[in-house]
Design a protein around this motif. Structure first.
Motif, PDB file in Angstrom:
ATOM      1  N   PHE A   1       0.860  -1.185   0.000  1.00  8.56           N
ATOM      2  CA  PHE A   1       0.000   0.000   0.000  1.00  8.56           C
ATOM      3  C   PHE A   1       0.893   1.231   0.000  1.00  8.56           C
ATOM      4  O   PHE A   1       1.862   1.308   0.778  1.00  8.56           O
ATOM      5  CB  PHE A   1      -0.924   0.003   1.223  1.00  8.56           C
ATOM      6  CG  PHE A   1      -2.144  -0.864   1.066  1.00  8.56           C
ATOM      7  CD1 PHE A   1      -3.356  -0.314   0.681  1.00  8.56           C
ATOM      8  CD2 PHE A   1      -2.072  -2.228   1.289  1.00  8.56           C
ATOM      9  CE1 PHE A   1      -4.490  -1.104   0.528  1.00  8.56           C
ATOM     10  CE2 PHE A   1      -3.191  -3.038   1.147  1.00  8.56           C
ATOM     11  CZ  PHE A   1      -4.406  -2.479   0.761  1.00  8.56           C
TER      12      PHE A   1
ATOM     13  N   HIS B   1       0.366  -7.437  -5.639  1.00  7.58           N
ATOM     14  CA  HIS B   1      -0.791  -6.560  -5.505  1.00  7.58           C
ATOM     15  C   HIS B   1      -0.330  -5.229  -4.930  1.00  7.58           C
ATOM     16  O   HIS B   1       0.250  -5.192  -3.841  1.00  7.58           O
ATOM     17  CB  HIS B   1      -1.842  -7.163  -4.573  1.00  7.58           C
ATOM     18  CG  HIS B   1      -2.090  -8.623  -4.788  1.00  7.58           C
ATOM     19  ND1 HIS B   1      -2.698  -9.114  -5.916  1.00  7.58           N
ATOM     20  CD2 HIS B   1      -1.790  -9.702  -4.015  1.00  7.58           C
ATOM     21  CE1 HIS B   1      -2.784 -10.435  -5.830  1.00  7.58           C
ATOM     22  NE2 HIS B   1      -2.228 -10.810  -4.685  1.00  7.58           N
TER      23      HIS B   1
ATOM     24  N   TYR C   1      -1.546  -1.063  -4.179  1.00  4.79           N
ATOM     25  CA  TYR C   1      -2.717  -0.201  -4.068  1.00  4.79           C
ATOM     26  C   TYR C   1      -2.312   1.209  -3.638  1.00  4.79           C
ATOM     27  O   TYR C   1      -1.493   1.366  -2.725  1.00  4.79           O
ATOM     28  CB  TYR C   1      -3.705  -0.757  -3.032  1.00  4.79           C
ATOM     29  CG  TYR C   1      -4.287  -2.095  -3.419  1.00  4.79           C
ATOM     30  CD1 TYR C   1      -5.428  -2.188  -4.204  1.00  4.79           C
ATOM     31  CD2 TYR C   1      -3.678  -3.280  -2.996  1.00  4.79           C
ATOM     32  CE1 TYR C   1      -5.962  -3.418  -4.554  1.00  4.79           C
ATOM     33  CE2 TYR C   1      -4.196  -4.514  -3.351  1.00  4.79           C
ATOM     34  CZ  TYR C   1      -5.341  -4.582  -4.136  1.00  4.79           C
ATOM     35  OH  TYR C   1      -5.868  -5.807  -4.490  1.00  4.79           O
TER      36      TYR C   1
ATOM     37  N   LYS D   1       1.785   0.600 -13.231  1.00  8.12           N
ATOM     38  CA  LYS D   1       0.604  -0.196 -13.567  1.00  8.12           C
ATOM     39  C   LYS D   1       1.026  -1.215 -14.611  1.00  8.12           C
ATOM     40  O   LYS D   1       2.140  -1.166 -15.134  1.00  8.12           O
ATOM     41  CB  LYS D   1      -0.506   0.703 -14.105  1.00  8.12           C
ATOM     42  CG  LYS D   1      -0.115   1.521 -15.330  1.00  8.12           C
ATOM     43  CD  LYS D   1      -1.202   2.479 -15.733  1.00  8.12           C
ATOM     44  CE  LYS D   1      -0.735   3.348 -16.912  1.00  8.12           C
ATOM     45  NZ  LYS D   1      -1.791   4.315 -17.321  1.00  8.12           N
TER      46      LYS D   1
ATOM     47  N   THR E   1      -5.319   2.798  -9.562  1.00  9.18           N
ATOM     48  CA  THR E   1      -6.624   2.300  -9.135  1.00  9.18           C
ATOM     49  C   THR E   1      -7.433   3.419  -8.479  1.00  9.18           C
ATOM     50  O   THR E   1      -6.944   4.103  -7.576  1.00  9.18           O
ATOM     51  CB  THR E   1      -6.462   1.129  -8.148  1.00  9.18           C
ATOM     52  OG1 THR E   1      -5.678   0.109  -8.765  1.00  9.18           O
ATOM     53  CG2 THR E   1      -7.808   0.552  -7.753  1.00  9.18           C
TER      54      THR E   1
ATOM     55  N   ALA F   1     -11.383  -3.789  -6.472  1.00 12.62           N
ATOM     56  CA  ALA F   1      -9.991  -4.128  -6.769  1.00 12.62           C
ATOM     57  C   ALA F   1      -9.365  -4.959  -5.652  1.00 12.62           C
ATOM     58  O   ALA F   1      -8.386  -5.686  -5.893  1.00 12.62           O
ATOM     59  CB  ALA F   1      -9.183  -2.855  -6.986  1.00 12.62           C
ATOM     60  N   TYR F   2      -9.918  -4.873  -4.451  1.00  6.29           N
ATOM     61  CA  TYR F   2      -9.335  -5.613  -3.328  1.00  6.29           C
ATOM     62  C   TYR F   2      -9.554  -7.131  -3.444  1.00  6.29           C
ATOM     63  O   TYR F   2      -8.891  -7.893  -2.750  1.00  6.29           O
ATOM     64  CB  TYR F   2      -9.933  -5.137  -2.005  1.00  6.29           C
ATOM     65  CG  TYR F   2      -9.617  -3.697  -1.666  1.00  6.29           C
ATOM     66  CD1 TYR F   2      -8.310  -3.242  -1.644  1.00  6.29           C
ATOM     67  CD2 TYR F   2     -10.634  -2.795  -1.368  1.00  6.29           C
ATOM     68  CE1 TYR F   2      -8.019  -1.924  -1.325  1.00  6.29           C
ATOM     69  CE2 TYR F   2     -10.359  -1.485  -1.033  1.00  6.29           C
ATOM     70  CZ  TYR F   2      -9.051  -1.039  -1.014  1.00  6.29           C
ATOM     71  OH  TYR F   2      -8.762   0.255  -0.705  1.00  6.29           O
TER      72      TYR F   2
END
Length: 375
Positions: A220, A244, A246, A351, A363, A370-371
């Motif tokens: 994150f 992943h 975010y 991305k 995002t 998206a999670y």
């Protein structure tokens, strides 16, 4: 089979920050560690970040110095933190604190334990005090805990790494150190990193690139951080690593529970980013085999409401971009400047199909779906 989870605190942050009032509900990494339901040392450890005056020095499985300001500015001490973590994984220290400290001596004396009196050495001008030896060192006690409570052998079968700031970079460093160690190379590693920031001049390969032992990487990143010298790292991951990433509104500290309007100090104002990051840290850790005593358990409705609140507070997050931990700010075409592997790029450039979701750091706030990729 033992799953070991290692929590790396950020620069200036310690295991006691779960009680730090700077974070309205506890700093994320130290709080997650305090909620682990397993046995410390055998199943989890928490490591203080650089620049914390080495409060844990007596307990480390490797010898460390007190780096003070150089720890804060340059990350001095994190190599020892990584070595300590390697030794914990193997269940064997390479150094012990054999001498009693003054505080320990006084505590034992007060308890009526029969120990020798303090030995005074040298002249009155250069006087030194020897408080005696420990009969059993902290390290030996912890080694025994590891031997007793790790199941089916000392070497764990899985290792999870959680870290914020330079603690996030420490996760990268440890995963790479494990990959280079023949005894640890084949242990599957999962990483949950929160805004990993190495600091100026600290973008060496072991900090920005990961190997195939990392099976899943969740990161994150603080969209509104602009402090000069606070470029975050989106590591280059190996083919096959589930990756992943975010974006999250707010500053570097916002993501780990600082809810102040400026991301530094003040009343609880912008708590949603920290709540969301905490929730998904818990989701990932539970999926990775970690027993947690307390969890936020956000529902899909809660998540949507938090995202709606962040969207409504857009102007407040935008105002954060004028704030800096280092007195200076930096921009790349109006965005945060980040390190994609070893390459400096703007935030929205990160991305592509190597990520899930492919939208990466672009995002949108309304894309709560998206999670699902972390499921």
């Amino acid at each position: 089979m033992t799953t070991l989870t290692i929590f790396f605190c950020g620069t200036g942050s310690t295991k006691f920050d779960n009680q730090n009032p700077t974070y309205w509900n506890g700093e994320l990494v130290s709080t997650l560690a305090s909620h682990h339901g397993g046995r410390e040392f055998a199943e989890w450890i928490v490591i203080d970040g650089p620049g914390t005056s080495n409060l844990q020095a007596d307990e480390l499985f490797t010898k460390s110095g007190d780096y003070g300001l150089s720890g804060t500015l340059f990350g001095k001490g994190w190599e020892e933190n990584v070595k300590h973590a390697i030794n914990i994984i193997k269940g064997k220290c390479d150094w012990e604190r054999e001498k009693l400290t003054e505080a320990e001596y006084n505590r034992l004396k007060a308890a009526g334990i029969p120990i020798e009196d303090v030995i005074v050495e040298g002249s009155w001008l250069w006087r030194k005090y020897n408080y005696g030896d420990r009969s059993v060192t902290q390290q030996k006690l912890q080694e025994q805990i590891i031997k007793t409570f790790r199941k089916d052998g000392v070497i764990p079968t899985n290792v999870n790494l959680v870290g914020w700031s330079r603690g996030g970079i420490s996760c990268h460093m440890l995963a790479n150190a494990m990959f280079k160690d023949s005894a640890l190379k084949n242990i599957p590693v999962n990483i949950f990193a929160i805004d990993p920031v190495p600091g100026i001049g600290n973008f060496q390969e072991e900090k920005v690139k990961l190997n195939a032992n990392v099976k899943e990487y969740v990161g994150f990143y603080a969209r509104d951080e602009r402090s000069k010298g606070f470029s975050c790292v989106i590591p280059q991951t190996a083919t096959g690593t589930r990756t992943h990433i975010y974006p999250m509104p707010g500053r570097h500290g916002t993501l780990v529970g600082n809810a102040a309007a400026d991301g530094v100090s003040g009343p609880k104002a912008l708590a949603e980013p920290g709540l969301i990051v905490r929730h998904f840290a818990e989701v990932c850790l539970k999926r990775w085999g970690v027993p947690l005593n307390k969890t936020t358990n956000l529902t899909p409705t809660d998540l949507q409401n938090h995202h709606n609140a962040m969207a409504s507070a857009a102007a407040k997050y935008k105002a954060m971009e004028k704030c800096s931990y280092t007195f200076f700010t930096e921009l790349d075409q109006g965005e945060r400047y980040v390190s994609l592997g070893s390459n400096g790029v703007k935030f929205s450039a990160v991305k592509g199909t190597i990520y899930a979701p492919a939208t990466g750091l672009t995002t949108g706030l309304q894309d709560v779906g998206a999670y699902q990729h972390m499921g």
